[in-house]
Write an enzyme that holds these catalytic residues in place. Structure first.
Site, PDB file in Angstrom:
ATOM      1  N   ASP A  21       3.660  -4.701  -3.066  1.00 14.57           N
ATOM      2  CA  ASP A  21       3.218  -6.419  -3.990  1.00 14.57           C
ATOM      3  C   ASP A  21       4.394  -7.538  -3.041  1.00 14.57           C
ATOM      4  OD1 ASP A  21       1.685  -8.513  -5.326  1.00 14.57           O
ATOM      5  OD2 ASP A  21       2.674  -7.478  -7.366  1.00 14.57           O
ATOM      6  N   ASN A  69      -8.982  -6.726  -6.329  1.00 15.81           N
ATOM      7  CA  ASN A  69      -8.829  -7.560  -6.049  1.00 15.81           C
ATOM      8  C   ASN A  69      -9.471  -8.164  -5.367  1.00 15.81           C
ATOM      9  OD1 ASN A  69      -5.321  -5.653  -4.204  1.00 15.81           O
ATOM     10  ND2 ASN A  69      -5.751  -7.715  -5.498  1.00 15.81           N
TER      11      ASN A  69
HETATM   12  C1  IPE Z   1      -1.064  -4.624  -6.727  1.00 14.34           C
HETATM   13  O1  IPE Z   1      -0.890  -5.762  -6.818  1.00 14.34           O
HETATM   14  C2  IPE Z   1      -1.430  -3.909  -6.236  1.00 14.34           C
HETATM   15  C3  IPE Z   1      -1.735  -3.825  -4.585  1.00 14.34           C
HETATM   16  C4  IPE Z   1      -0.440  -4.416  -4.942  1.00 14.34           C
HETATM   17  C5  IPE Z   1      -2.332  -3.458  -3.593  1.00 14.34           C
HETATM   18  P1  IPE Z   1      -1.734  -7.468  -7.931  1.00 14.34           P
HETATM   19  O2  IPE Z   1      -0.662  -8.558  -6.971  1.00 14.34           O
HETATM   20  O3  IPE Z   1      -2.762  -7.125  -7.124  1.00 14.34           O
HETATM   21  O4  IPE Z   1      -1.046  -6.753  -8.980  1.00 14.34           O
HETATM   22  P2  IPE Z   1      -1.323  -8.045  -9.794  1.00 14.34           P
HETATM   23  O5  IPE Z   1      -2.278  -8.637 -10.177  1.00 14.34           O
HETATM   24  O6  IPE Z   1       0.509  -8.957 -10.431  1.00 14.34           O
HETATM   25  O7  IPE Z   1      -0.887  -6.953 -11.175  1.00 14.34           O
HETATM   26  C1  IPE Z   2       0.434  -7.281  -2.140  1.00 14.13           C
HETATM   27  O1  IPE Z   2       0.231  -8.550  -2.186  1.00 14.13           O
HETATM   28  C2  IPE Z   2      -0.906  -7.077  -1.355  1.00 14.13           C
HETATM   29  C3  IPE Z   2      -2.017  -7.150  -1.954  1.00 14.13           C
HETATM   30  C4  IPE Z   2      -2.397  -7.317  -3.530  1.00 14.13           C
HETATM   31  C5  IPE Z   2      -3.312  -6.802  -1.310  1.00 14.13           C
HETATM   32  P1  IPE Z   2       0.218 -10.143  -3.239  1.00 14.13           P
HETATM   33  O2  IPE Z   2      -1.338 -10.914  -2.173  1.00 14.13           O
HETATM   34  O3  IPE Z   2      -0.497  -9.971  -4.275  1.00 14.13           O
HETATM   35  O4  IPE Z   2       1.344 -10.942  -3.145  1.00 14.13           O
HETATM   36  P2  IPE Z   2       2.278 -11.811  -3.993  1.00 14.13           P
HETATM   37  O5  IPE Z   2       2.090 -11.128  -5.687  1.00 14.13           O
HETATM   38  O6  IPE Z   2       0.711 -12.539  -4.696  1.00 14.13           O
HETATM   39  O7  IPE Z   2       3.417 -12.481  -3.708  1.00 14.13           O
HETATM   40 MG    MG Z   3       0.796  -9.142  -6.297  1.00 17.54          MG
END
Ligand code: IPE
Ligand code: IPE
Ligand code: MG
Length: 250
Positions: A21, A69
């Site tokens: 993340d 997602n």
């Molecule tokens: C969790 O991250 C999913 C992945 C890293 C693939 P998200 O960014 O989607 O999670 P939330 O929305 O902050 O809980």
């Molecule tokens: C994790 O990075 C990747 C996926 C969830 C696919 P994010 O895109 O959630 O990164 P933040 O949480 O917005 O920083």
């Molecule tokens: Mg995230």
């Protein structure tokens, strides 16, 4: 040799799972779009996989795309799907050469036929790998996993192949994703969030959790070492008393 490691006596961890993340925030801090963060994030995987192998980790499971997602903006979803596709096309050959077996867990039917074929072909070409396993969780949700296992069992009951009484924790466990692999010893989440976001709900029952503020594109070998060192200091009791019995005031 054991420094407070697994119940098997080896230091471990044998199986690490990571919620990758923080790509969006990494990009935003540089004035870039989330896409740039996702691209930088994918680049971390190759080094991390070999760092895990160097440290005796047998399985690395990566949360790449959650079942929630799909709610991201369509352009971002499209970019993520494209990155997944090119990762598979590029890395499968390297994995095969290095003896790493690849497995993808999650729903597949919502992916394009082209991506589904790339997944099947990457899995097929790395099938013989015996040096380590990389699991990519994509369109994966912990609740989906439990519901899917429950449905499979229900179908067997409906077909008269088993009785409801035969359904136990141990049986259900065998129907979950990752059931044939060593249990997830260490679950890491980058970016400072401290939640599971519907990742491996069942399988993480006794995983050790490690949270770091580091954003995923900055997660390097030293971060991995810090997480493993923290893991090795943990006392895994599994509900029992542990190796040292009761220790006061540590
Ligand atoms: C969790 O991250 C999913 C992945 C890293 C693939 P998200 O960014 O989607 O999670 P939330 O929305 O902050 O809980
Ligand atoms: C994790 O990075 C990747 C996926 C969830 C696919 P994010 O895109 O959630 O990164 P933040 O949480 O917005 O920083
Ligand atoms: Mg995230």
């Amino acid at each position: 040799m054991s420094a407070g490691g697994t119940h098997a006596g080896a230091p471990g961890p044998r199986h690490i799972a990571i919620i990758m993340d923080g790509n969006g925030r990494w990009a935003a801090r540089r004035g870039l779009s989330p896409s740039a963060g996702h691209k930088a994030g994918v680049e971390r995987i190759r080094d991390l996989l070999s760092a895990c192998r160097d440290r005796g980790v047998e399985v690395l499971t990566l949360f790449a795309f959650s079942s929630e997602n799909w709610q991201r903006p369509p352009k971002e979803v499209e970019l993520l799907m494209g990155l997944f596709y090119s990762y598979l096309r590029k890395e499968a050959r390297r994995m095969r050469e290095e003896g790493v077996r690849l497995r993808v867990i999650g729903r597949r039917d919502r992916f394009s036929p082209r991506l589904q074929r790339a997944i099947a072909s990457a899995e097929e070409s790395t099938r013989g790998g015996a040096e380590g396993e990389l699991v990519i969780a994509a369109d994966y949700g912990g609740r989906w996993d439990i519901a899917r296992a429950a449905r499979e069992l229900a179908e067997e009951v409906a077909a008269g192949e088993r009785s409801p009484e035969s359904i136990t924790e141990a049986l259900l466990d065998g129907y979950m994703q990752l059931a044939d692999l060593p249990p997830v010893d260490l679950l890491i989440r980058s970016s400072g969030e401290q939640r599971i976001s519907n990742f491996i709900l069942w399988q993480a029952a006794y995983s050790e959790f490690y949270f770091t503020d580091t954003l995923w594109p900055d997660f390097d070998e030293s971060e991995l070492d810090a997480a493993i060192a923290a893991y090795r200091r943990r006392d895994r009791r599994f509900g029992g008393r542990g190796e040292g019995g009761v220790v006061a005031g540590v």
